[in-house]
Design an enzyme around this catalytic site. Structure first.
Site, PDB file in Angstrom:
ATOM      1  N   LYS A  99      60.740 -85.745 -28.848  1.00 59.71           N
ATOM      2  CA  LYS A  99      62.107 -85.716 -28.962  1.00 59.71           C
ATOM      3  C   LYS A  99      62.751 -85.419 -30.263  1.00 59.71           C
ATOM      4  O   LYS A  99      63.404 -84.426 -30.621  1.00 59.71           O
ATOM      5  CB  LYS A  99      62.921 -86.736 -28.292  1.00 59.71           C
ATOM      6  N   ARG A 146      52.758 -92.881 -36.293  1.00 60.96           N
ATOM      7  CA  ARG A 146      53.794 -92.240 -36.617  1.00 60.96           C
ATOM      8  C   ARG A 146      54.199 -92.798 -37.993  1.00 60.96           C
ATOM      9  O   ARG A 146      54.227 -94.036 -38.043  1.00 60.96           O
ATOM     10  CB  ARG A 146      54.993 -92.198 -35.766  1.00 60.96           C
ATOM     11  N   ARG A 178      70.006 -92.821 -21.095  1.00 63.88           N
ATOM     12  CA  ARG A 178      68.596 -93.541 -20.676  1.00 63.88           C
ATOM     13  C   ARG A 178      68.718 -94.254 -19.402  1.00 63.88           C
ATOM     14  O   ARG A 178      67.517 -94.673 -19.155  1.00 63.88           O
ATOM     15  CB  ARG A 178      68.105 -94.506 -21.901  1.00 63.88           C
ATOM     16  N   ARG A 199      58.120 -97.933 -38.097  1.00 64.92           N
ATOM     17  CA  ARG A 199      59.063 -98.655 -37.404  1.00 64.92           C
ATOM     18  C   ARG A 199      58.527-100.041 -36.738  1.00 64.92           C
ATOM     19  O   ARG A 199      57.441 -99.957 -36.366  1.00 64.92           O
ATOM     20  CB  ARG A 199      59.484 -97.670 -36.182  1.00 64.92           C
ATOM     21  N   ARG A 259      58.207 -99.977 -23.931  1.00 69.82           N
ATOM     22  CA  ARG A 259      58.857 -98.978 -23.941  1.00 69.82           C
ATOM     23  C   ARG A 259      58.650 -97.896 -22.940  1.00 69.82           C
ATOM     24  O   ARG A 259      59.643 -97.543 -22.228  1.00 69.82           O
ATOM     25  CB  ARG A 259      58.887 -98.344 -25.164  1.00 69.82           C
TER      26      ARG A 259
HETATM   27  P1  AP5 Z   1      58.496 -88.113 -32.159  1.00 70.26           P
HETATM   28  O1  AP5 Z   1      59.396 -86.917 -32.195  1.00 70.26           O
HETATM   29  O2  AP5 Z   1      58.979 -89.088 -33.258  1.00 70.26           O
HETATM   30  O3  AP5 Z   1      58.873 -88.841 -30.509  1.00 70.26           O
HETATM   31  P2  AP5 Z   1      60.108 -89.451 -29.986  1.00 70.26           P
HETATM   32  O4  AP5 Z   1      60.156 -88.782 -28.604  1.00 70.26           O
HETATM   33  O5  AP5 Z   1      61.405 -89.142 -30.625  1.00 70.26           O
HETATM   34  O6  AP5 Z   1      59.655 -90.663 -29.509  1.00 70.26           O
HETATM   35  P3  AP5 Z   1      60.562 -92.223 -29.977  1.00 70.26           P
HETATM   36  O7  AP5 Z   1      59.453 -93.316 -30.257  1.00 70.26           O
HETATM   37  O8  AP5 Z   1      61.484 -92.103 -31.044  1.00 70.26           O
HETATM   38  O9  AP5 Z   1      61.255 -92.388 -28.690  1.00 70.26           O
HETATM   39  P4  AP5 Z   1      61.978 -93.752 -28.059  1.00 70.26           P
HETATM   40  O10 AP5 Z   1      62.446 -93.045 -27.014  1.00 70.26           O
HETATM   41  O11 AP5 Z   1      60.950 -94.675 -27.714  1.00 70.26           O
HETATM   42  O12 AP5 Z   1      62.637 -94.245 -29.408  1.00 70.26           O
HETATM   43  P5  AP5 Z   1      64.196 -94.243 -29.590  1.00 70.26           P
HETATM   44  O13 AP5 Z   1      64.282 -94.135 -31.056  1.00 70.26           O
HETATM   45  O14 AP5 Z   1      64.821 -93.254 -29.193  1.00 70.26           O
HETATM   46  O15 AP5 Z   1      57.237 -88.031 -32.226  1.00 70.26           O
HETATM   47  C1  AP5 Z   1      56.101 -89.192 -32.232  1.00 70.26           C
HETATM   48  C2  AP5 Z   1      54.998 -89.073 -33.007  1.00 70.26           C
HETATM   49  O16 AP5 Z   1      54.103 -87.896 -32.328  1.00 70.26           O
HETATM   50  C3  AP5 Z   1      55.303 -88.397 -34.402  1.00 70.26           C
HETATM   51  O17 AP5 Z   1      54.369 -88.950 -35.485  1.00 70.26           O
HETATM   52  C4  AP5 Z   1      55.053 -86.872 -34.111  1.00 70.26           C
HETATM   53  O18 AP5 Z   1      54.543 -86.524 -35.706  1.00 70.26           O
HETATM   54  C5  AP5 Z   1      54.042 -86.703 -33.272  1.00 70.26           C
HETATM   55  N1  AP5 Z   1      53.994 -85.506 -32.477  1.00 70.26           N
HETATM   56  C6  AP5 Z   1      55.334 -85.270 -31.983  1.00 70.26           C
HETATM   57  N2  AP5 Z   1      54.997 -84.162 -31.173  1.00 70.26           N
HETATM   58  C7  AP5 Z   1      53.709 -83.985 -30.984  1.00 70.26           C
HETATM   59  C8  AP5 Z   1      53.012 -82.839 -30.547  1.00 70.26           C
HETATM   60  N3  AP5 Z   1      53.611 -81.811 -29.456  1.00 70.26           N
HETATM   61  N4  AP5 Z   1      51.458 -83.022 -30.625  1.00 70.26           N
HETATM   62  C9  AP5 Z   1      51.206 -84.045 -31.346  1.00 70.26           C
HETATM   63  N5  AP5 Z   1      51.856 -84.865 -32.086  1.00 70.26           N
HETATM   64  C10 AP5 Z   1      53.034 -85.017 -31.711  1.00 70.26           C
HETATM   65  O19 AP5 Z   1      64.551 -95.535 -29.273  1.00 70.26           O
HETATM   66  C11 AP5 Z   1      64.233 -96.953 -29.966  1.00 70.26           C
HETATM   67  C12 AP5 Z   1      64.724 -97.986 -29.310  1.00 70.26           C
HETATM   68  O20 AP5 Z   1      66.195 -98.056 -29.179  1.00 70.26           O
HETATM   69  C13 AP5 Z   1      64.615 -98.264 -27.680  1.00 70.26           C
HETATM   70  O21 AP5 Z   1      63.412 -98.668 -27.263  1.00 70.26           O
HETATM   71  C14 AP5 Z   1      65.818 -98.871 -27.299  1.00 70.26           C
HETATM   72  O22 AP5 Z   1      65.617-100.587 -27.541  1.00 70.26           O
HETATM   73  C15 AP5 Z   1      66.919 -98.546 -28.121  1.00 70.26           C
HETATM   74  N6  AP5 Z   1      67.656 -97.360 -27.570  1.00 70.26           N
HETATM   75  C16 AP5 Z   1      67.855 -96.271 -28.247  1.00 70.26           C
HETATM   76  N7  AP5 Z   1      68.442 -95.323 -27.504  1.00 70.26           N
HETATM   77  C17 AP5 Z   1      68.926 -96.198 -26.205  1.00 70.26           C
HETATM   78  C18 AP5 Z   1      69.787 -95.900 -25.251  1.00 70.26           C
HETATM   79  N8  AP5 Z   1      70.403 -94.754 -24.933  1.00 70.26           N
HETATM   80  N9  AP5 Z   1      70.038 -96.840 -24.338  1.00 70.26           N
HETATM   81  C19 AP5 Z   1      69.411 -98.120 -24.501  1.00 70.26           C
HETATM   82  N10 AP5 Z   1      68.830 -98.469 -25.742  1.00 70.26           N
HETATM   83  C20 AP5 Z   1      68.324 -97.450 -26.289  1.00 70.26           C
HETATM   84 MG    MG Z   2      62.753 -90.764 -31.759  1.00 69.93          MG
END
Ligand code: AP5
Ligand code: MG
Length: 215
Positions: A13, A127, A88, A161, A172
């Protein structure tokens, strides 16, 4: 255009949102990034969110809805936003509908970036990001051109992270399947949902997203 990128942890994402921002001039709104900034600043929201995030659980709907509502009042969002990691839960999706309605805006597309669970642990645990500009990298999938030097800004310090370990990723992922996956039928029912194969390489996923959004 206002777009939601829906997908599991490590689904791509954030990676794709940054690439689409460059292409379409939309602003990325990542609730994860906003919450991590709140944790780093030691604000009241940050204090509430820290332990929950480290445990791989979702912070309360109330907190994230408040953050998004406020953020959408910033004029930089007027040309369109990419919601990354929000909504979410169904309650968050319903709140977003009301917020956008009240601001005279609407949701144009919801794209599910679909990736099988077995690819995700490696993506997340490999990552890291540039400490200076936030550019994202991966130990094997997306290395900087020169080892240890950020392609975007030349920075030489990188961050990982606190929640990017195998144990927390598994939690997660469970949260995603139990609490976030119900959004797929929610948006399908509104005729807004498209699906992209997020297991393809990064450039190919971007290409398909651009083609889909250009339609
Ligand atoms: P990346 O693009 O960083 O993945 P991402 O989908 O952004 O994954 P996240 O881990 O950030 O998602 P998340 O939903 O768990 O975390 P968030 O910060 O939202 O890609 C990942 C890696 O893969 C990178 O190294 C990249 O290079 C590689 N990659 C990408 N695409 C690729 C491909 N096609 N092929 C190969 N490699 C690839 O949330 C964190 C925490 O915050 C949650 O757990 C929760 O506690 C809280 N939170 C956030 N939002 C909310 C909400 N709306 N409600 C409640 N709690 C929330
Ligand atoms: Mg992310």
């Amino acid at each position: 255009m206002n777009l939601i990128l829906l997908g599991p942890p490590g689904g791509g994402k954030g990676t794709q949102a940054k690439r689409l921002m460059d292409k379409f001039g939309m602003v990325q709104l990542s609730t994860g990034d906003m919450l991590r900034a709140a944790v780093a600043s030691g604000s009241e929201v940050g204090l509430k969110a820290k332990a929950v995030m480290e445990a791989g659980q979702l912070v309360t709907d109330e907190i994230v809805i408040g953050i998004i509502d406020q953020r959408l009042d910033n004029p930089d969002t007027k040309n369109g936003v990419i919601f990354d990691g929000f909504p979410r839960t169904v309650a968050q999706a319903q709140a977003l509908d009301k917020i956008l309605d009240a601001k005279g805006r609407k949701l144009d597309r919801v794209v599910e970036v679909r990736v099988p669970d077995q690819l995700l642990i490696d993506r997340v645990t490999g990552r890291y990001t540039c400490a200076k500009c936030g550019a994202g990298y991966h130990d094997t999938n997306q290395k900087p051109k020169k080892d240890g030097v950020c392609d975007s800004c030349g920075g030489t310090e990188f961050l990982r992270r606190a929640d990017d370990n195998a144990e927390t990723v598994t939690k997660r992922l469970s949260a995603y399947h139990e609490q976030t996956a119900p959004l797929l039928p929610y948006y399908e029912g509104k005729g807004l949902l498209k699906v992209i194969d997020g297991a393809q390489d990064i450039a190919k996923v971007t290409e398909e997203l651009i083609a889909l959004l250009g339609k």
